[in-house]
Design a protein around this motif. Structure first.
Motif, mmCIF file in Angstrom:
data_model
loop_
_atom_site.group_PDB
_atom_site.id
_atom_site.type_symbol
_atom_site.label_atom_id
_atom_site.label_comp_id
_atom_site.label_asym_id
_atom_site.label_seq_id
_atom_site.Cartn_x
_atom_site.Cartn_y
_atom_site.Cartn_z
ATOM 1 N N HIS A 44 1.481 -11.764 10.624
ATOM 2 C CA HIS A 44 2.540 -12.222 9.712
ATOM 3 C C HIS A 44 2.260 -11.816 8.268
ATOM 4 N N SER A 45 0.996 -11.519 7.964
ATOM 5 C CA SER A 45 0.596 -11.229 6.587
ATOM 6 C C SER A 45 0.431 -9.720 6.411
ATOM 7 N N GLN A 46 0.500 -9.265 5.160
ATOM 8 C CA GLN A 46 0.447 -7.829 4.886
ATOM 9 C C GLN A 46 1.434 -7.088 5.797
ATOM 10 N N LEU A 47 2.567 -7.752 5.956
ATOM 11 C CA LEU A 47 3.678 -7.233 6.747
ATOM 12 C C LEU A 47 4.771 -6.856 5.751
ATOM 13 N N PRO A 48 5.264 -5.619 5.780
ATOM 14 C CA PRO A 48 6.251 -5.233 4.767
ATOM 15 C C PRO A 48 7.522 -6.076 4.870
ATOM 16 N N SER A 49 8.173 -6.256 3.732
ATOM 17 C CA SER A 49 9.354 -7.127 3.700
ATOM 18 C C SER A 49 10.504 -6.547 4.516
ATOM 19 N N TRP A 50 10.482 -5.217 4.768
ATOM 20 C CA TRP A 50 11.578 -4.679 5.603
ATOM 21 C C TRP A 50 11.497 -5.274 7.006
ATOM 22 N N VAL A 51 10.291 -5.709 7.432
ATOM 23 C CA VAL A 51 10.163 -6.371 8.732
ATOM 24 C C VAL A 51 10.431 -7.866 8.592
ATOM 25 N N SER A 52 9.734 -8.502 7.635
ATOM 26 C CA SER A 52 9.816 -9.967 7.552
ATOM 27 C C SER A 52 11.187 -10.455 7.105
#
Ligand code: XIL
Length: 318
Positions: free
Chosen positions: A87-95
């Protein structure tokens, strides 16, 4: 003689360290990392994470990950590849993409297939899913869980297994190093993946410990055995033991005991395959930046000088 040669002599696969691309230009640091008497394995601290590998959809950038993979190869060190779904260091295009179930599954499996295929044959372990649990053992409300449900975990393992059947596939988390709700939750994740008929080989105990409240050797051993009873191998994947800084003599004494207990627990459990510290010098430890007022968590100090008491505690524990 060193930390890795002792681990190997004890029947383990490695003693290793995390590292990061920016640190490698520090020549004294690099010389220490490349010393295979101490480190027979390395883990990239950041450069194989989603935000580094696929910063925008379908755009894959492997340059930094390749530097770490090639370093391991040049040194003859095993590589723990870290990490595919987190969930972390996950780009905002995914989250923040508001994708539907089918689309997010496609995005996740495409990410895994692409990255695992790229590093195929180079990863001794893959941390397939990282930190999927809350402290009470329930699933963390990540975008993956909210959109796909618990099935995202076995789907991720199945995609990784298909792309590199030789890599050992791990679930990795913190606060699962002794019995409790979260460790039980991790055992349930193992069962979930198995029930789906997907492949899982092991569970990584991150082991970001605190001086004086590190679980005992007996508690760590019993906990590892619970995973072994499910058919898993285990590894200590991100060990560090933090203290309030400047560290007191009393805390150094406790830290020596805590490091020894953790390494002895791995030694005692046949299917514990190795121990990785989360970098080897306080100079590059992540602790002070995340836990304010804390540090001194590693066996070498901020000047790359070996802390004799801590180092010899680990050495003699093997
Ligand atoms: C940390 C890195 O060390 C830092 O450089 C970064 O800023 C944040 O992530 N659990 C994990 C690791 O699985 O990936 C984390 O690494 C530490 C906690």
């Amino acid at each position: 003689d060193g930390l890795n040669t002792r681990a190997v002599a004890a029947g383990k696969a490695y003693f290793g360290s995390a590292t990061d691309n920016g640190e490698l230009t520090d020549t004294a640091y690099a010389a220490g990392l490349n010393n295979t008497a101490d480190f027979g394995q390395i883990t990239p601290g950041n450069s194989m994470k989603w935000d580094s590998i696929e910063p925008s959809r379908g755009v894959f950038s492997y340059a930094k990950g390749d530097v770490i993979a090639n370093l391991a190869k040049a040194n003859g060190q095993k590589l723990r590849c870290h990490t595919l779904v987190w969930h972390s260091q996950l780009p905002s295009w995914v989250s923040n993409g508001n994708f539907d179930n089918a689309t997010l599954i496609e995005i996740m499996t495409n990410h895994i297939t692409n990255e695992v295929s790229h590093f195929k044959g180079q990863c001794y372990h893959w941390d397939v899913v990282n930190e999927a649990l809350n402290e009470d053992g329930t699933f963390r409300e990540s975008v993956f869980y909210k959109t796909v449900g618990p099935a995202y975990i076995p789907l991720a393992f199945a995609a990784a297994a298909a792309a590199d059947p030789a890599a050992k596939l791990y679930y990795n988390d913190y606060n699962i190093e002794s019995a409790g709700l979260k460790s039980t939750g991790a055992q349930n994740i193992v069962k979930l993946v198995q029930q789906y008929g997907a492949h899982i080989d092991g569970v990584g105990m991150q082991a970001h410990f605190i001086v004086g409240s590190t679980p005992s050797q007996a508690a760590q051993e019993a906990n590892m055995k619970a995973f072994v009873d499910l058919g898993m191998e285990v590894a200590i994947t991100e060990l560090d033991i933090r203290a309030t800084t400047p560290i007191s003599d009393a805390d150094v004494a406790k830290q020596v005991v805590d490091y020894g207990n953790t390494v002895r627990a791995c030694k005692a459990v046949e299917r514990c395959v190795g121990v990785t510290i989360w970098d080897w010098t306080d100079k590059y430890s992540w602790i002070p930046s995340v836990f304010s007022g804390q540090g001194s968590a590693l066996p070498w100090d901020g000047d790359l000088k070996k802390k004799d008491a801590v180092y010899s505690a680990i050495l003699s524990a093997w």
